[in-house]
Each structure stands twice: as structure tokens, then as C-alpha cells.
Design a protein around this motif. Structure first.
Motif, mmCIF file in Angstrom:
data_model
loop_
_atom_site.group_PDB
_atom_site.id
_atom_site.type_symbol
_atom_site.label_atom_id
_atom_site.label_comp_id
_atom_site.label_asym_id
_atom_site.label_seq_id
_atom_site.Cartn_x
_atom_site.Cartn_y
_atom_site.Cartn_z
ATOM 1 N N THR A 182 -14.321 2.577 -0.866
ATOM 2 C CA THR A 182 -13.335 3.316 0.083
ATOM 3 C C THR A 182 -12.376 3.850 -0.805
ATOM 4 N N ILE A 183 -12.096 3.536 -1.999
ATOM 5 C CA ILE A 183 -11.130 4.063 -2.869
ATOM 6 C C ILE A 183 -10.597 5.339 -2.768
ATOM 7 N N THR A 184 -11.528 6.344 -2.834
ATOM 8 C CA THR A 184 -11.379 7.719 -2.828
ATOM 9 C C THR A 184 -10.859 8.262 -1.425
ATOM 10 N N ALA A 185 -11.573 7.698 -0.471
ATOM 11 C CA ALA A 185 -11.094 8.025 0.944
ATOM 12 C C ALA A 185 -9.966 7.495 1.276
ATOM 13 N N CYS A 186 -9.592 6.279 0.839
ATOM 14 C CA CYS A 186 -8.292 5.616 1.351
ATOM 15 C C CYS A 186 -7.110 6.116 0.403
ATOM 16 N N THR A 187 -7.379 6.686 -0.881
ATOM 17 C CA THR A 187 -6.265 7.360 -1.418
ATOM 18 C C THR A 187 -5.800 8.763 -0.702
ATOM 19 N N HIS A 188 -7.106 9.482 -0.167
ATOM 20 C CA HIS A 188 -6.533 10.518 0.579
ATOM 21 C C HIS A 188 -5.485 10.074 2.075
ATOM 22 N N LEU A 189 -6.133 9.050 2.430
ATOM 23 C CA LEU A 189 -5.591 8.619 3.479
ATOM 24 C C LEU A 189 -4.123 8.153 3.139
ATOM 25 N N LEU A 190 -3.878 7.574 2.027
ATOM 26 C CA LEU A 190 -2.762 7.165 1.761
ATOM 27 C C LEU A 190 -1.623 8.376 1.353
ATOM 28 N N PHE A 191 -2.175 9.423 0.964
ATOM 29 C CA PHE A 191 -1.222 10.810 0.800
ATOM 30 C C PHE A 191 -1.072 11.390 2.118
ATOM 31 N N GLU B 171 -8.614 10.277 -13.172
ATOM 32 C CA GLU B 171 -8.506 8.947 -13.903
ATOM 33 C C GLU B 171 -8.007 7.925 -13.202
ATOM 34 N N LEU B 172 -7.039 8.037 -12.547
ATOM 35 C CA LEU B 172 -6.381 6.845 -11.620
ATOM 36 C C LEU B 172 -7.417 5.990 -10.909
ATOM 37 N N LEU B 173 -8.128 7.219 -10.171
ATOM 38 C CA LEU B 173 -9.211 6.741 -9.216
ATOM 39 C C LEU B 173 -10.473 5.701 -9.896
ATOM 40 N N THR B 174 -10.628 6.168 -11.082
ATOM 41 C CA THR B 174 -11.618 5.293 -11.865
ATOM 42 C C THR B 174 -11.227 4.090 -12.268
ATOM 43 N N MET B 177 -11.382 1.918 -9.542
ATOM 44 C CA MET B 177 -12.905 1.485 -9.012
ATOM 45 C C MET B 177 -13.381 0.624 -10.004
ATOM 46 N N GLU B 178 -12.991 0.626 -11.116
ATOM 47 C CA GLU B 178 -13.595 -0.396 -12.247
ATOM 48 C C GLU B 178 -13.027 -1.686 -12.187
ATOM 49 N N ASP B 179 -11.775 -1.743 -11.646
ATOM 50 C CA ASP B 179 -10.864 -2.992 -11.541
ATOM 51 C C ASP B 179 -10.145 -3.207 -10.175
ATOM 52 N N PRO B 180 -10.652 -3.506 -9.372
ATOM 53 C CA PRO B 180 -9.655 -3.505 -7.885
ATOM 54 C C PRO B 180 -8.391 -4.077 -8.138
ATOM 55 N N SER B 181 -8.280 -4.895 -9.013
ATOM 56 C CA SER B 181 -6.892 -5.767 -9.381
ATOM 57 C C SER B 181 -5.886 -4.658 -9.546
#
Lengths: 237, 237
Positions: A182-191, B171-174, B177-181
Motif C-alpha cells: 500500500t506504500i505508493t497509494a498511501c504516499t499519495h494519501l499522505l500528500f 527512488e524513495l518509494l522503492t 518497499m524494500e525495507d518497511p523499517s
């Protein structure tokens, strides 16, 4: 020099300026509401309309600037008139930016339809958005009716908006940590959340300007005490 | 009415206004550079200084507004003078916002020292920041020397800044995704990147204003052709 004729024309132009700002406010409010609907209902057509209509807001901002210049040219500006006129430029600029945040939110809502954002997060955006939308509506009423009490009420609500934003921000981080897909979607939601919170800041600024325009004092100044007015005309001839 | 005395005083006030904007530009540039250093070197003291000095930029913005009002009060504004004076308000407002983005970046850099952001991502922020910082420096030189060619050069660099920002965003998204921490740290870096990109937008706006102030036309207008000037004074008496 300042004949009755010029004075009357000044008042007419000032009325026209206020009408333009009211129109700009109405359009900005509808853009903001439509952007929120686009997010809530995954409605890309509504989002497209918001994006397509943004130049109308810019054109009204331009109109405010042009009318302001005419007003300033009509007579040598005096303290009160200057305050009203310069506040108008700033209110228009704030509305233009709120509309811009609505446009950005609409753009991101289109991208979001390609993914599967957590429903609770989308609901959180809508909740934050409704708070800001209500504040925007009230501050526009305060402007239209020169209602400083109502503007102060809006100004006081900024803190709640910030709290809801901060909570939503943390909530979004947890969704991303729990499910990296969900990271990409949540990043858009963050912005989006940030855009809405910033729109709220501008609503607060408009509340300040409604007070300043009317009384020569902003709420923050009244609170801080002793701070000078925004546009000192000491020594102005 | 417009005696030599008033004309001379107008020119003196205008010179003082330009000096204030130059001072504001210098301070904004140093705030921006220091914020980048705070991120790069995990230097919380530098970050604290940026935050503490932000009110100085606000005070200079205030000074520009007050000096502008005095200028407008000195004589009935004419097209060229109005353009210069109103452009000055807008340039100061843009600088104030750039300084604000520097402050926000400094604040986030302090939070980042508690985590372990990916080194490559921090380097990416610094790369983006250096591009914007160089553009800021050049646009301030363009303003100080009334150099429209240099301003156009800055204006043309906006696209590169946007490209670098978009690359960094992905780049930041990747990393997340690679390391949720790294999600919390990377989210701060995402907002930092956005702050820096927005600062770059304001640098571009200043470049436009330097051109508009000098020639009555913005670069975008020159490109679009046929669009009216920003401050029409048709019908102004």
C-alpha cells in the motif's frame, strides 16, 4: 483632487472587487468540495473537472489584481483603503492556493484509482477534508458579511485541523508498515492530507485577513499584544 | 503635484526597497544552504539555527510590505512604478515561502537524526537541494543586476529540477518497499523533497517576476504570445 466623483467611483470599484472575491471564493469552495468527492467516490470525471476548471480560479485572481491596481490608481491611497485593498490581494492569493491544493488533490485521486488504498485511510482524508471545507465555507461567509467574530471562530479551529492531520499522518504510516503493497497509494494519501492541511492554513490566513481588513489587527496580533499593525503608514505622506 | 522633491524621494524609497529585498534574498539563501547542510551532516545545531532565524526573514517580508505602502503613498501610482512595486511584494512573498520550506526541511532533519534514513536517499535530497540552491543564487543575482537573460536561464532550469524530484520520489518509494523499517524516515525525506521542489517553483516564479518587473512581460507570456500583461492599467485614471 479627491472629488465626489472620484470617491464614488472608488466605492463602486471596491464593491466590484468584493464581488470578484466572493465569486472566487464560491468557485474555490466548489472546487475543493468536488476534489474531496473525487477522492471519496473514486470519481475521475469529477477530478478531471476540477483540473479543467482551475484556470477559472486563476483568472479571477488575475481580475482581483487588475481591479486592485485600478483602485490604487483612482486615488492616492490612504491607510484604511490601502489596508482593504492590500488585504484583498492577499485573500485572493490564499484562495488561489486553496484551489491549487484542490487541483493537486484531484490529480492524486486519479492516480489512486489505479491502486487499492486502504478504505479507512480514504475515510480519514474525507474527514480532514470536511473539516477544512466547513472552515472555508465559514470564512467566506465571514468575509462576505464582514463578520470578525465568525472569522475568529474559524481561526480557532485551525488547531483541531492540525490535530486531525497529525493523527491521519501516523495512521497512514502504520498502513504502509503493515502492508508495503500500500506504500505508493498511501504516499499519495499522505500528500493529499498535507495539501488539505495546507489549504486549512490558508483558510486560517484568510480569517486573519478578514479581521485585519476590518479592524486593522490580526487575531495573532491581538493575542501577542503590542505588535505593530501589518501595514504601517508611519511617515507616509 | 509630482514635484521633483517627491520624485527624488520616490527613487530613494525604491532603492531602499531593492536593498531590503536583496538583504532578504541573502538571508533566504543562507537559510536554505544551512538547512541542506543540516540534512547532509545530521547537524541539529544548524537545523535549530535555521528555525530560530526564520522570524528574521518574516520581518524583512514585513519591511518590504511597509516600504511598498510608503512608496504607493508617495505618489499616485503609474503603470511602470506600480509594476515594480507590486512585483517587489510578490518577490518578497516568494522568498518568504522559500525560507519557510528551508525551515520545514530543517525541522524534519532533526526528526531524521532519530532514525537511519538510507544514505543514498539523503544524498538524493542533497543533489536536488543543490540544484535549487544554485537556481536561487542565480535568480537573486538576476534581480540585483536586473539581468533578464540570467532570469530566463533560471526559468529554463525548472524542468530539470522537476525531473530530478520525480526520480527521487520514485527512488524513495522503492526504499520503503524494500525495507518497511525505513518508511517513517523515507516519508520525512519525501516531504523534504517536496519542500525543496516547491522552493524551486518559487525560484522560477521569482525569475518570472524579474522579467515582468523589467519588461512588463513574463517568460510564460512571451512563450504563449498574445496574453495580456499581468497588471493591466486600462481605464485607470
Amino acid at each position: 483632487m479627491a472629488s465626489d466623483h472620484i470617491l464614488k467611483r472608488f466605492d463602486q470599484e471596491l464593491e466590484r472587487l468584493n464581488a470578484t472575491i466572493n465569486e472566487m471564493g464560491g468557485l474555490t469552495e466548489s472546487q475543493f468540495a468536488k476534489a474531496l468527492a473525487a477522492v471519496r467516490e473514486r470519481d475521475t470525471q469529477a477530478a478531471d473537472e476540477v483540473i479543467a476548471d482551475d484556470p477559472k480560479v486563476d483568472a479571477l485572481d488575475q481580475a482581483v489584481q487588475e481591479q486592485t491596481v485600478k483602485l490604487l490608481a483612482l486615488r492616492q491611497p490612504m491607510a484604511n483603503d490601502l489596508r482593504v485593498v492590500l488585504s484583498s490581494i492577499k485573500i485572493a492569493a490564499a484562495l488561489e492556493r486553496i484551489a491549487d491544493y484542490a487541483k493537486n488533490t484531484a490529480k492524486r485521486s486519479i492516480v489512486l484509482t489505479h491502486g487499492a488504498p486502504p478504505a479507512a485511510a480514504v475515510a480519514g482524508i474525507d474527514r480532514l477534508g470536511r473539516l477544512v471545507r466547513a472552515a472555508l465555507k465559514d470564512v467566506l461567509d465571514a468575509f462576505a458579511n464582514d463578520d470578525v467574530d465568525k472569522a475568529r471562530d474559524v481561526w480557532n479551529r485551525d488547531e483541531e485541523i492540525d490535530q486531525v492531520y497529525t493523527g491521519l499522518f501516523r495512521e497512514l504510516l502504520t498502513y504502509m508498515m503493515e502492508d508495503p503493497s500500500t506504500i505508493t497509494a498511501c504516499t499519495h494519501l499522505l500528500f493529499m492530507a498535507k495539501n488539505i492541511e495546507r489549504a486549512g492554513d490558508h483558510v486560517t490566513n484568510i480569517a486573519e485577513l478578514v479581521s485585519f481588513r476590518s479592524t486593522g489587527q490580526s487575531f495573532a496580533e491581538a493575542r501577542r499584544k503590542g505588535s505593530g499593525a501589518l501595514y504601517s503608514t508611519d511617515g507616509a505622506s
